[in-house]
Write an enzyme that holds these catalytic residues in place. Structure first.
Site, PDB file in Angstrom:
ATOM      1  N   CYS A   2      -3.723  -3.557  -6.589  1.00 56.50           N
ATOM      2  CA  CYS A   2      -2.583  -3.943  -7.400  1.00 56.50           C
ATOM      3  C   CYS A   2      -3.044  -4.778  -8.575  1.00 56.50           C
ATOM      4  O   CYS A   2      -4.231  -4.895  -8.866  1.00 56.50           O
ATOM      5  CB  CYS A   2      -1.573  -4.726  -6.561  1.00 56.50           C
ATOM      6  SG  CYS A   2      -2.215  -6.297  -5.947  1.00 56.50           S
ATOM      7  N   ARG A  47       2.150  -3.544  -7.031  1.00 54.07           N
ATOM      8  CA  ARG A  47       1.450  -2.916  -5.913  1.00 54.07           C
ATOM      9  C   ARG A  47       1.258  -1.421  -6.091  1.00 54.07           C
ATOM     10  O   ARG A  47       2.186  -0.692  -6.442  1.00 54.07           O
ATOM     11  CB  ARG A  47       2.221  -3.169  -4.610  1.00 54.07           C
ATOM     12  CG  ARG A  47       1.436  -2.685  -3.386  1.00 54.07           C
ATOM     13  CD  ARG A  47       2.182  -2.933  -2.098  1.00 54.07           C
ATOM     14  NE  ARG A  47       1.371  -2.519  -0.961  1.00 54.07           N
ATOM     15  CZ  ARG A  47       1.847  -2.006   0.156  1.00 54.07           C
ATOM     16  NH1 ARG A  47       3.138  -1.852   0.320  1.00 54.07           N
ATOM     17  NH2 ARG A  47       1.041  -1.654   1.135  1.00 54.07           N
ATOM     18  N   LEU A  48       0.014  -0.985  -5.855  1.00 55.39           N
ATOM     19  CA  LEU A  48      -0.321   0.423  -5.650  1.00 55.39           C
ATOM     20  C   LEU A  48      -0.530   0.576  -4.153  1.00 55.39           C
ATOM     21  O   LEU A  48      -1.500   0.071  -3.597  1.00 55.39           O
ATOM     22  CB  LEU A  48      -1.588   0.794  -6.421  1.00 55.39           C
ATOM     23  CG  LEU A  48      -2.071   2.243  -6.297  1.00 55.39           C
ATOM     24  CD1 LEU A  48      -1.091   3.192  -6.971  1.00 55.39           C
ATOM     25  CD2 LEU A  48      -3.458   2.401  -6.908  1.00 55.39           C
ATOM     26  N   ILE A  51      -2.705   0.857   1.787  1.00 57.25           N
ATOM     27  CA  ILE A  51      -2.735   0.498   3.211  1.00 57.25           C
ATOM     28  C   ILE A  51      -1.419  -0.163   3.575  1.00 57.25           C
ATOM     29  O   ILE A  51      -0.894  -0.991   2.819  1.00 57.25           O
ATOM     30  CB  ILE A  51      -3.919  -0.448   3.516  1.00 57.25           C
ATOM     31  CG1 ILE A  51      -5.253   0.282   3.309  1.00 57.25           C
ATOM     32  CG2 ILE A  51      -3.831  -1.004   4.929  1.00 57.25           C
ATOM     33  CD1 ILE A  51      -6.478  -0.589   3.501  1.00 57.25           C
ATOM     34  N   ASN A  72      -5.540  -8.402  -4.944  1.00 60.59           N
ATOM     35  CA  ASN A  72      -5.871  -7.119  -5.563  1.00 60.59           C
ATOM     36  C   ASN A  72      -7.187  -6.647  -4.973  1.00 60.59           C
ATOM     37  O   ASN A  72      -8.207  -7.332  -5.116  1.00 60.59           O
ATOM     38  CB  ASN A  72      -5.988  -7.294  -7.083  1.00 60.59           C
ATOM     39  CG  ASN A  72      -6.605  -6.088  -7.766  1.00 60.59           C
ATOM     40  OD1 ASN A  72      -6.452  -4.959  -7.318  1.00 60.59           O
ATOM     41  ND2 ASN A  72      -7.308  -6.331  -8.861  1.00 60.59           N
ATOM     42  N   GLY A  73      -7.198  -5.500  -4.301  1.00 61.17           N
ATOM     43  CA  GLY A  73      -8.455  -4.981  -3.778  1.00 61.17           C
ATOM     44  C   GLY A  73      -8.322  -4.374  -2.401  1.00 61.17           C
ATOM     45  O   GLY A  73      -7.227  -4.006  -1.957  1.00 61.17           O
ATOM     46  N   ILE A 285     -15.269  15.955 -15.199  1.00 59.26           N
ATOM     47  CA  ILE A 285     -14.915  16.363 -16.558  1.00 59.26           C
ATOM     48  C   ILE A 285     -16.162  16.898 -17.244  1.00 59.26           C
ATOM     49  O   ILE A 285     -17.288  16.529 -16.902  1.00 59.26           O
ATOM     50  CB  ILE A 285     -14.308  15.207 -17.379  1.00 59.26           C
ATOM     51  CG1 ILE A 285     -15.298  14.035 -17.484  1.00 59.26           C
ATOM     52  CG2 ILE A 285     -12.981  14.771 -16.811  1.00 59.26           C
ATOM     53  CD1 ILE A 285     -14.872  13.001 -18.497  1.00 59.26           C
ATOM     54  N   GLY A 357     -19.761   6.312  -7.692  1.00 60.41           N
ATOM     55  CA  GLY A 357     -21.176   5.994  -7.501  1.00 60.41           C
ATOM     56  C   GLY A 357     -21.645   4.740  -8.202  1.00 60.41           C
ATOM     57  O   GLY A 357     -22.857   4.581  -8.425  1.00 60.41           O
TER      58      GLY A 357
END
Length: 644
Positions: A2, A47-48, A51, A72-73, A285, A357
């Site tokens: 978030c 919030r995204l 969980i 956030n995390g 891409i 990565g």
């Protein structure tokens, strides 16, 4: 995942203030928002949902409402921590990883951060002690900015949240710009804005009684080394990476993966599909210019493992997205930002979470500069007068092909680094080579600006850390310095901002702090052998990847902007830079910018990175200082694109 923000003020905080900050962070958390405002403290969260989709809304408090947290995390060991805390009597109201922080703080106080494994930035309010605690993860994957405004303290995941309330006039920090032009980043705690600071990675900020106290809670050292054989190190590493990748799959929504066709992302996807029998949707891409196109390699791996693969080609018209990209960044940046922006936009149409990565080059020694000393030392055997008097003019006349790391670029790189007196200066010069070295800025700046900034050589941000690194071997000193500067201040900034611009969470298994600590203990001569970078990773990947990917030279995540700036985009770039604010106001010399443009157009020198950095600096200034609207700036760029 978030965006968080907040304010402390002795005179009190209003709901509308926190809402204004939250409005600037909607893209980071489009699913939900929440705030806690009481007297002199206000906390906000966008919030995204990843969980605990049903009950994980923030802010979250302890049982009696005296401790509140916004976060956030992702904390990948939250389930283990929850079990430990429940056995000690703590009652949980949700199934989220956020709530673990509240109860862990109740148990051990500020040292709670030392037990968290993951990527995070959080703010915690302790009502009883009237104490605000801000913390950032060890590596710097998640951002956190702050500013003092009189007796007030403002903070946020992005600087635009602070700007939403900051009463001081927006002002460019000239020293930050000076460093940006050489390093492509601004070192913590400085930012591009004079009055805003960033919390460094692995740091905690405590604000209490009107005072700020900073504490570093984690250090990375390369001094302690393993005494295991190469085969034993490989076996231990294989198991640790498998466990790390598996831990990063914790989610209540599907998890995808970036797949560039390079070694780092390919290894993660292969471990997912081979070792863990996961079939993530993957995203790449590409471009029409074959020497920059990695799609064939990504496609090869996807076919080998039977993965659903999504790809997209981009072209020069992506330049119209620059205002949107820079607005999300809060700061100007280099061309890699455009690559990340496009990749994240593609992935976000299909998933909310991807693995990436990040960190592979810094941990496994993947950059050319890690093995370049051999060539530089051999070349330096020639007398200095011969190198500067004869070879330098010859190199200056060589045409440039604009291909990725062309032969001309490599020759000039070796020559330029050979002129540096120490290993630290060579390393720092390697960082600046494609940007503006100190003398390059002397030619760019007007006399007045040079008098103001010229005494500071931006490379000091690198050389001081290099010389005081927690490392003994030359390679380890370079890795350490990259790990505490270029990685968090550039690579991870782009990963976070460009992914969150599209409401996408990117997780980086290589940056698990226990894996990082293990690899720091691996002897340098195992990471690089026979002048081959990433030797250890190639050995590790031999069981997973086809020879075509294993044996290919590093290409880097780049777009063919050098070509575009010479052809399709030359009218746009030349007009924007010749008429930029920095030329009109007497910061930069117009004649020098015209020289850069002409040398690039005629294939004399590849200046595309320098031109891009100047272009995005001017666009940033228009957006954030002059107040030009994004839509108006995009329309201007579109009009210029049509000019020939």
């Amino acid at each position: 995942m978030c965006g968080i923000c907040g304010k402390f003020s002795p005179s009190g905080v209003k709901h509308e203030e926190i809402n204004a900050m939250l409005d600037s962070l909607v893209h980071r958390g489009p699913d939900d928002s929440g705030c806690y405002v009481k007297a002199n403290i206000g906390l906000g969260s966008r919030r995204l949902s990843i969980i605990d989709l049903e009950t994980g809304n923030q802010p979250i408090s302890n049982e009696d409402g005296t401790i509140w947290v916004i976060y956030n995390g992702e904390v990948y060991n939250h389930r283990t921590l929850r079990v430990q805390l429940e056995t000690k009597g703590h009652l949980f109201q949700t199934n989220s990883d956020t709530e673990v922080i509240v109860h862990l703080y109740e148990e051990v106080g500020e040292r709670c951060v030392e037990q968290l494994s993951g990527m995070f930035a959080f703010a915690l309010w302790d009502e009883r002690q009237q104490k605000l605690v801000l913390a950032r993860d060890r590596i710097g994957q998640k951002p956190l900015f702050y500013a003092q405004d009189g007796g007030d303290l403002l903070f946020g995941s992005e600087m635009k949240a602070i700007l939403a309330l900051h009463r001081q006039e927006r002002e460019l920090d000239p020293l930050a710009m000076h460093d940006y032009l050489s390093l492509r980043f601004v070192s913590a705690p400085r930012t591009i804005f004079r009055h805003i600071q960033k919390l460094p990675p692995a740091h905690m900020l405590v604000f209490q009684d009107g005072q700020i106290r900073l504490r570093r809670y984690w250090h990375l050292s390369f001094r302690e080394k393993l005494t295991l054989s190469e085969s034993e190190i490989l076996e231990a590493l294989r198991e640790q990476i498998k466990c790390t990748v598996e831990s990063h799959l914790i989610s209540d929504v599907p998890v995808g993966a970036f797949l560039s066709g390079g070694l780092d992302s390919s290894l993660i996807v292969a471990i997912l599909a081979g070792h863990l029998t996961q079939k993530p949707q993957t995203f790449s891409i590409g471009v029409d210019e074959s020497d920059f196109d990695e799609l064939p390699f990504a496609r090869l791996l996807a076919e080998q493992y039977g993965i659903q693969h999504v790809e997209e080609r981009v072209s020069a018209n992506l330049i119209q997205s620059l205002p949107d990209m820079i607005w999300h960044l809060d700061e100007p940046s280099d061309p890699i930002a455009a690559c990340m922006f496009q990749a994240a936009r593609l992935a976000s149409r299909h998933v909310k979470v991807v693995l990436g990565g990040d960190g592979g080059d810094e941990l496994f020694a993947g950059f050319d500069r890690y093995v370049g000393a051999r060539y530089i030392n051999a070349y330096s055997l020639m007398p200095l007068t011969l190198r500067q008097g004869l070879i330098e003019p010859m190199l200056d006349r060589l045409p440039d092909s604009f291909a990725y790391k062309s032969l001309t670029q490599k020759l000039r790189w070796v020559h330029q680094l050979s002129l540096q007196a120490t290993a630290a200066e060579q390393y720092a010069e390697a960082t600046c080579f494609f940007r503006f070295a100190h003398e390059g800025k002397r030619a760019l700046y007007t006399d007045q600006l040079w008098r103001e900034l010229g005494e500071r050589n931006s490379t000091v941000a690198m050389t001081e850390l290099f010389n005081h690194a927690e490392a003994d071997d030359l390679l380890d000193r370079m890795l350490y310095t990259d790990f505490v500067t270029r990685l968090p201040e550039h690579s991870l900034v782009l990963t976070d901002r460009m992914s969150m611009a599209h409401g996408l969470e990117v997780r980086s298994p290589f940056l698990d702090h226990e894996l990082v600590e293990f690899l720091a203990k691996v002897p340098a001569n195992i990471k690089v052998q026979n002048n081959q970078p990433k030797y250890l990773m190639r050995k590790l990947a031999a069981n997973y990847l086809p020879a075509t990917i294993l044996q290919r030279e590093k290409q880097g995540f780049m777009l063919p902007i050098a070509y575009w700036f010479r052809t399709d985009l030359f009218p746009l770039v030349s007009r924007m830079l010749e008429q930029s604010y920095f030329v009109k106001e007497g910061w930069f010399q117009k004649g020098n910018i015209q020289r850069l443009l002409e040398e690039h157009r005629t294939n004399r020198h590849d200046h595309h990175v320098r031109l891009w950095m100047l272009l995005t600096l001017d666009l940033w200034h228009q957006l954030y200082i002059q107040g030009v609207e994004q839509e108006a700036l995009s329309e201007k760029l579109q009009e210029l694109c049509l000019l020939q």
